[in-house]
Design an enzyme around this catalytic site. Structure first.
Site, short mmCIF file in Angstrom:
data_model
loop_
_atom_site.label_atom_id
_atom_site.label_comp_id
_atom_site.label_asym_id
_atom_site.label_seq_id
_atom_site.Cartn_x
_atom_site.Cartn_y
_atom_site.Cartn_z
N LYS A 1 0.84 -1.21 0.00
CA LYS A 1 0.00 0.00 0.00
C LYS A 1 0.87 1.25 0.00
CE LYS A 1 -3.74 -2.54 2.22
NZ LYS A 1 -4.42 -2.92 3.47
N GLN B 1 -4.73 -1.51 9.73
CA GLN B 1 -4.47 -2.83 9.13
C GLN B 1 -4.98 -3.93 10.07
OE1 GLN B 1 -3.21 -3.37 5.98
NE2 GLN B 1 -3.66 -5.52 6.32
N ASP C 1 -11.34 2.79 4.14
CA ASP C 1 -11.58 1.34 4.07
C ASP C 1 -13.09 1.04 4.09
OD1 ASP C 1 -9.54 -0.43 3.62
OD2 ASP C 1 -8.87 -0.51 5.71
#
Ligand code: NAD
Length: 285
Positions: free
Chosen positions: A52, A96, A119
């Site tokens: 990422k 994460q 997200d």
């Protein structure tokens, strides 16, 4: 059989994002900023965060990774999120997952400002998705929809079967398919006779994490198969949840693993972060 090539499409999307970043910078002096929170030293999580970060660098984003030991307290992570919520250089915040078991993940996800929730895991954005309103949509399901659109795969009225019902993959994917007017079945670990469902699918989408779960006898002739699973087999190779060798000859389209859904997920993270930055720039005017 044709491959749904996520690698190539993700590269096209990356160059479009890079162009938009240049424009945003020229017009407003701002560059999109992404903050990543990485807890512990899980190898897969570190690898994903690394990918990422490199993608952010390629398109010209500002990005920062807050690395924390697995012994970190709930409070300390919460403080970091609050700081990132208030930081005007940060447009997107990504936690994460998975987090260590002593951490309350739901509480953290709910603390992220919905306007920085790239997200799409905050209940505010989950609610907007389930009512078909604009918001931030989780990257993996969003990437799958872009891939299906790119290959002109019509969803309206089609039998779509989603295998796996997690909050980050199966459920938001089912909501997107429903919003696209497909007939949607969601299956999971407690589903009785999985094959009786998968065999009806015009479009079969599998995100479970079990190597070889879907065999050729579970797939209808001519189906579109989207394999979301990322697993490492005994030889250390990346494989999906679908037996590619035996299933692919029956399909009209199928995603490869790797090179299918994976790169699309990262491309969508870039798109969502750009979208957040554009909204923040507009609000700052
Ligand atoms: P998860 O463990 O949170 O959820 C798994 C889901 O599969 C659950 O709903 C469970 O009920 C269901 N399931 C488990 N065994 C089953 C079985 N035998 N039959 C039917 N359903 C079963 O996992 P997740 O985070 O949703 O990830 C699923 C897979 O997708 C993993 O392989 C993960 O690595 C992969 N993934 C890929 C991407 C990508 O970018 N391609 C992104 C996220 C997750």
């Amino acid at each position: 059989m044709k491959l749904l090539d996520g690698k190539t499409l993700s590269q096209t999307i990356e160059s479009q994002v890079a162009q938009s970043v240049k424009r945003l910078k020229q017009e407003t002096g701002r560059v999109p900023g992404l903050a990543v929170i990485l807890v512990g030293n899980d190898e897969a999580s570190q690898a994903y965060v690394g990918m990422k970060k490199r993608a952010c660098d390629r398109v010209g984003f500002y990005s920062v990774t807050h690395e924390m030991p697995s012994s970190i307290s709930q409070e300390a992570i919460e403080q970091t999120i609050v700081m990132m919520n208030e930081n005007p250089n940060i447009d997107g915040i990504l936690i994460q997952l998975p987090l260590p078991s002593h951490i309350d993940t739901t509480r953290l996800l709910e603390l992220v400002a919905p306007s920085k929730d790239v997200d799409g895991f905050h209940p505010f954005n989950v609610g907007r998705l389930s009512t078909a309103l604009d918001g931030f949509v989780p990257c993996t399901p969003l990437g799958i929809m872009e891939l299906l659109t790119k290959y002109n795969i019509d969803l309206c009225g089609k039998e779509c079967v989603v295998v796996g019902a997690s909050n980050i993959v199966g459920k938001p994917l089912a909501a997107l398919l429903l919003n696209a007017e497909a007939t949607v079945t969601i299956t999971h670990i407690q589903t009785q006779d999985l094959a009786s469902h998968t065999k009806n699918a015009d479009i079969l989408l599998v995100g479970v994490g079990v190597i070889g779960l879907i065999s050729e006898d579970m797939v209808k002739d001519g189906a579109v198969v989207v394999d979301i699973g990322i697993n490492r087999n005994s030889e250390g190779k990346l494989v999906g949840d679908v037996c590619f060798e035996s299933v692919s000859p029956k399909c009209s389209y199928i995603t490869p693993v790797p090179g299918g859904v994976g790169p699309m997920t990262i491309a969508m993270l870039l798109k969502n972060t750009l979208k957040a930055a554009q909204i923040h720039a507009q609000e700052a005017k």
